[in-house]
Design a protein around this motif. Structure first.
Motif, PDB file in Angstrom:
ATOM      1  N   PHE A   1      21.096  21.986  51.551  1.00 50.73           N
ATOM      2  CA  PHE A   1      19.886  21.228  51.889  1.00 50.73           C
ATOM      3  C   PHE A   1      18.972  22.012  52.846  1.00 50.73           C
ATOM      4  O   PHE A   1      18.684  23.172  52.601  1.00 50.73           O
ATOM      5  CB  PHE A   1      20.251  19.844  52.446  1.00 50.73           C
ATOM      6  CG  PHE A   1      20.631  18.883  51.351  1.00 50.73           C
ATOM      7  CD1 PHE A   1      19.676  18.102  50.721  1.00 50.73           C
ATOM      8  CD2 PHE A   1      21.958  18.790  50.923  1.00 50.73           C
ATOM      9  CE1 PHE A   1      20.025  17.234  49.688  1.00 50.73           C
ATOM     10  CE2 PHE A   1      22.304  17.919  49.887  1.00 50.73           C
ATOM     11  CZ  PHE A   1      21.330  17.148  49.269  1.00 50.73           C
ATOM     12  N   TRP A   2      18.572  21.421  53.970  1.00 49.87           N
ATOM     13  CA  TRP A   2      17.570  22.056  54.844  1.00 49.87           C
ATOM     14  C   TRP A   2      18.090  23.358  55.428  1.00 49.87           C
ATOM     15  O   TRP A   2      17.302  24.212  55.847  1.00 49.87           O
ATOM     16  CB  TRP A   2      17.164  21.083  55.957  1.00 49.87           C
ATOM     17  CG  TRP A   2      16.969  19.695  55.439  1.00 49.87           C
ATOM     18  CD1 TRP A   2      17.809  18.630  55.615  1.00 49.87           C
ATOM     19  CD2 TRP A   2      15.907  19.229  54.592  1.00 49.87           C
ATOM     20  NE1 TRP A   2      17.337  17.548  54.940  1.00 49.87           N
ATOM     21  CE2 TRP A   2      16.175  17.863  54.311  1.00 49.87           C
ATOM     22  CE3 TRP A   2      14.755  19.811  54.054  1.00 49.87           C
ATOM     23  CZ2 TRP A   2      15.339  17.085  53.511  1.00 49.87           C
ATOM     24  CZ3 TRP A   2      13.923  19.044  53.259  1.00 49.87           C
ATOM     25  CH2 TRP A   2      14.218  17.699  52.993  1.00 49.87           C
TER      26      TRP A   2
ATOM     27  N   MET B   1       6.292  19.472  42.011  1.00 52.40           N
ATOM     28  CA  MET B   1       7.139  18.907  43.067  1.00 52.40           C
ATOM     29  C   MET B   1       7.878  20.005  43.822  1.00 52.40           C
ATOM     30  O   MET B   1       7.987  19.959  45.049  1.00 52.40           O
ATOM     31  CB  MET B   1       8.166  17.948  42.449  1.00 52.40           C
ATOM     32  CG  MET B   1       7.605  16.595  42.100  1.00 52.40           C
ATOM     33  SD  MET B   1       6.961  15.719  43.570  1.00 52.40           S
ATOM     34  CE  MET B   1       7.000  14.038  42.923  1.00 52.40           C
ATOM     35  N   ASP B   2       8.419  20.972  43.076  1.00 49.76           N
ATOM     36  CA  ASP B   2       9.134  22.067  43.723  1.00 49.76           C
ATOM     37  C   ASP B   2       8.202  22.864  44.637  1.00 49.76           C
ATOM     38  O   ASP B   2       8.587  23.303  45.723  1.00 49.76           O
ATOM     39  CB  ASP B   2       9.771  22.987  42.663  1.00 49.76           C
ATOM     40  CG  ASP B   2      10.960  22.323  41.985  1.00 49.76           C
ATOM     41  OD1 ASP B   2      11.384  21.239  42.424  1.00 49.76           O
ATOM     42  OD2 ASP B   2      11.461  22.887  40.989  1.00 49.76           O
TER      43      ASP B   2
ATOM     44  N   MET C   1       5.654  21.627  46.183  1.00 47.57           N
ATOM     45  CA  MET C   1       5.432  20.784  47.365  1.00 47.57           C
ATOM     46  C   MET C   1       6.519  21.026  48.406  1.00 47.57           C
ATOM     47  O   MET C   1       6.231  21.280  49.579  1.00 47.57           O
ATOM     48  CB  MET C   1       5.469  19.297  46.978  1.00 47.57           C
ATOM     49  CG  MET C   1       4.316  18.818  46.158  1.00 47.57           C
ATOM     50  SD  MET C   1       2.891  18.409  47.189  1.00 47.57           S
ATOM     51  CE  MET C   1       3.458  16.818  47.866  1.00 47.57           C
ATOM     52  N   PHE C   2       7.781  20.951  47.969  1.00 37.95           N
ATOM     53  CA  PHE C   2       8.890  21.216  48.891  1.00 37.95           C
ATOM     54  C   PHE C   2       8.758  22.626  49.472  1.00 37.95           C
ATOM     55  O   PHE C   2       8.898  22.834  50.674  1.00 37.95           O
ATOM     56  CB  PHE C   2      10.247  21.065  48.180  1.00 37.95           C
ATOM     57  CG  PHE C   2      10.779  19.656  48.165  1.00 37.95           C
ATOM     58  CD1 PHE C   2      11.149  19.037  49.348  1.00 37.95           C
ATOM     59  CD2 PHE C   2      10.903  18.940  46.978  1.00 37.95           C
ATOM     60  CE1 PHE C   2      11.644  17.736  49.351  1.00 37.95           C
ATOM     61  CE2 PHE C   2      11.396  17.637  46.972  1.00 37.95           C
ATOM     62  CZ  PHE C   2      11.760  17.033  48.157  1.00 37.95           C
TER      63      PHE C   2
ATOM     64  N   MET D   1       6.123  22.763  52.167  1.00 38.79           N
ATOM     65  CA  MET D   1       6.336  21.957  53.358  1.00 38.79           C
ATOM     66  C   MET D   1       7.526  22.423  54.202  1.00 38.79           C
ATOM     67  O   MET D   1       7.620  22.094  55.373  1.00 38.79           O
ATOM     68  CB  MET D   1       6.524  20.496  52.963  1.00 38.79           C
ATOM     69  CG  MET D   1       5.184  19.820  52.669  1.00 38.79           C
ATOM     70  SD  MET D   1       5.371  18.404  51.532  1.00 38.79           S
ATOM     71  CE  MET D   1       6.757  17.583  52.290  1.00 38.79           C
ATOM     72  N   MET D   2       8.411  23.190  53.601  1.00 37.78           N
ATOM     73  CA  MET D   2       9.612  23.593  54.338  1.00 37.78           C
ATOM     74  C   MET D   2       9.394  24.943  55.022  1.00 37.78           C
ATOM     75  O   MET D   2       8.691  25.803  54.505  1.00 37.78           O
ATOM     76  CB  MET D   2      10.809  23.664  53.390  1.00 37.78           C
ATOM     77  CG  MET D   2      11.177  22.288  52.809  1.00 37.78           C
ATOM     78  SD  MET D   2      12.758  22.312  51.951  1.00 37.78           S
ATOM     79  CE  MET D   2      12.498  23.631  50.769  1.00 37.78           C
TER      80      MET D   2
ATOM     81  N   MET E   1      23.520  23.662  44.109  1.00 40.15           N
ATOM     82  CA  MET E   1      22.993  22.343  43.795  1.00 40.15           C
ATOM     83  C   MET E   1      21.807  21.983  44.697  1.00 40.15           C
ATOM     84  O   MET E   1      20.797  21.466  44.233  1.00 40.15           O
ATOM     85  CB  MET E   1      24.076  21.270  43.918  1.00 40.15           C
ATOM     86  CG  MET E   1      23.704  19.998  43.175  1.00 40.15           C
ATOM     87  SD  MET E   1      24.307  18.516  44.030  1.00 40.15           S
ATOM     88  CE  MET E   1      23.229  18.471  45.464  1.00 40.15           C
TER      89      MET E   1
ATOM     90  N   ASP F   1      18.758  23.699  43.658  1.00 46.45           N
ATOM     91  CA  ASP F   1      18.205  22.999  42.513  1.00 46.45           C
ATOM     92  C   ASP F   1      17.385  21.787  42.977  1.00 46.45           C
ATOM     93  O   ASP F   1      16.243  21.591  42.546  1.00 46.45           O
ATOM     94  CB  ASP F   1      19.364  22.547  41.614  1.00 46.45           C
ATOM     95  CG  ASP F   1      18.978  22.488  40.147  1.00 46.45           C
ATOM     96  OD1 ASP F   1      17.906  23.031  39.792  1.00 46.45           O
ATOM     97  OD2 ASP F   1      19.734  21.909  39.355  1.00 46.45           O
ATOM     98  N   VAL F   2      17.955  20.997  43.878  1.00 45.59           N
ATOM     99  CA  VAL F   2      17.258  19.795  44.382  1.00 45.59           C
ATOM    100  C   VAL F   2      15.936  20.181  45.028  1.00 45.59           C
ATOM    101  O   VAL F   2      14.900  19.560  44.780  1.00 45.59           O
ATOM    102  CB  VAL F   2      18.126  19.028  45.407  1.00 45.59           C
ATOM    103  CG1 VAL F   2      17.327  17.913  46.068  1.00 45.59           C
ATOM    104  CG2 VAL F   2      19.374  18.461  44.746  1.00 45.59           C
ATOM    105  N   LEU F   3      15.958  21.208  45.879  1.00 49.04           N
ATOM    106  CA  LEU F   3      14.759  21.582  46.630  1.00 49.04           C
ATOM    107  C   LEU F   3      13.900  22.605  45.888  1.00 49.04           C
ATOM    108  O   LEU F   3      12.857  23.033  46.389  1.00 49.04           O
ATOM    109  CB  LEU F   3      15.156  22.119  48.008  1.00 49.04           C
ATOM    110  CG  LEU F   3      15.915  21.119  48.900  1.00 49.04           C
ATOM    111  CD1 LEU F   3      16.351  21.790  50.194  1.00 49.04           C
ATOM    112  CD2 LEU F   3      15.058  19.896  49.209  1.00 49.04           C
ATOM    113  N   GLY F   4      14.342  23.008  44.693  1.00 49.85           N
ATOM    114  CA  GLY F   4      13.548  23.936  43.896  1.00 49.85           C
ATOM    115  C   GLY F   4      13.458  25.333  44.472  1.00 49.85           C
ATOM    116  O   GLY F   4      12.465  26.029  44.269  1.00 49.85           O
TER     117      GLY F   4
END
Lengths: 157, 157, 157
Positions: C40-41, C59-60, C62-63, C66-67, C120, C123-126
């Motif tokens: 994750f983060w 969407m990817d 966007m993440f 922003m990160m 994984m 994948d979630v955060l692109g």
């Protein structure tokens, strides 16, 4: 002897501090040797609640002023709303006769839980020994790792 | 038998809840006995999503209303932006065919992961048994510590 | 060999990242095999600081935008005030000659700490492999659990 319990208390939130001390005092009551290693914001749990005069750099003074001074001043990690959430939680706990954080800390001391303040974090946040409560030890990551190595239960909170 | 895995789920954030269940279901799939101990905000993951009529004090009602009701209502721990971040993350996961939190919870139940709600935290937050999903157990810190003592993998999330 | 140390680095906050690397490098310096599993983060700690051109969904993207991109851009978990807190902490640490996060990461690599990015979560955060620094491995929860199973010290940060 590899049956100790060691908890890193990184968080300075009231709810997480309570969780730390509930696990620590529970384990100690069951006869385990318990070490709590306070680092970063967790150091605020160990701060004396009265003001301590120190000579510090401007930056260290800034951290000192912005961080909560002792267990009564901590916020909660969710829904704190500028301290209102913490007040609500403490009010509810008192009504329901649940041990408060200062009581849990006292119980931990009575059960000989070893309380260690992380020297490096004290350095980062500019916290001095005089600002922390009595009866605690001071050490670095090597001491933490030695304790962790003798522990079956290791948590980072 | 000292080869269990025990996870304290303290956080009620969607991302941390997912991490908890991914580790728990993964360990269970590898044949481990797994216990998840839900405490404080983690209890929100176990709440039924429909409203349950209860008689509570004013303060307990406040907590009940302000806390998310079940896995579909959780926010994420970073960049939540009032729920938008959680929506984005769930949308992306659906697109990419990644298990959702409700699916992970179901998998955990299918794999006989033991799900325990912490009685003391329920008391603090005023959560009653009727408000939590079926098929779970209720216990206190002594039960947690007994499970942890039989576990090689202990995490606090 | 069941004496490894394994840390899940879930958080992408500067202070928690530092705590992770201080424990990891400390354990490695004491001769332990150490694995850090970034999820994750925590993946943001492994991002290259320069922009990497990729073809991603909206969407990817966007993440991605922003990160924070790499260790120099991380905020701190408390009192960040839009990055000011992180700047203050880094300034203070430099003044006091405390290792910075990029230095700790380098030390970890020099001490052969195994750095794994969670597929994984990527994948979630692109997040794609090209966006992460070199010299790391990619794996899933099964690999994490295998490492954890060989570890005496397991932390989730």
């Amino acid at each position: 002897m590899e049956d100790k319990s060691t908890i890193v208390v990184f968080s300075g939130d009231l709810d997480k501090a309570m969780a730390s001390f509930i696990v620590a005092t529970g384990a100690a009551a069951m006869g385990k040797e318990v070490t709590m290693f306070f680092t970063f914001w967790g150091l605020n749990i160990l701060r004396k609640d009265q003001y301590v005069k120190t000579s510090k750099s401007f930056m260290d003074k800034m951290f000192e002023k912005m961080m909560p001074r002792g267990p009564e001043k901590l916020g909660i990690s969710k829904m704190n709303f500028g301290g209102l959430g913490a007040k609500m939680m403490k009010y509810v706990m008192q009504k329901k006769n649940i041990s408060t954080l200062p009581e849990l800390i006292q119980t931990a001391k009575d059960l000989d839980v070893k309380i260690i303040a992380c020297r490096m974090s004290m350095d980062v946040l500019g916290i001095t020994e005089e600002e922390l409560v009595d009866g605690i030890e001071y050490a670095g990551v090597a001491t933490y790792l030695a304790e962790a190595d003798q522990s079956k239960l290791n948590l980072f909170i």
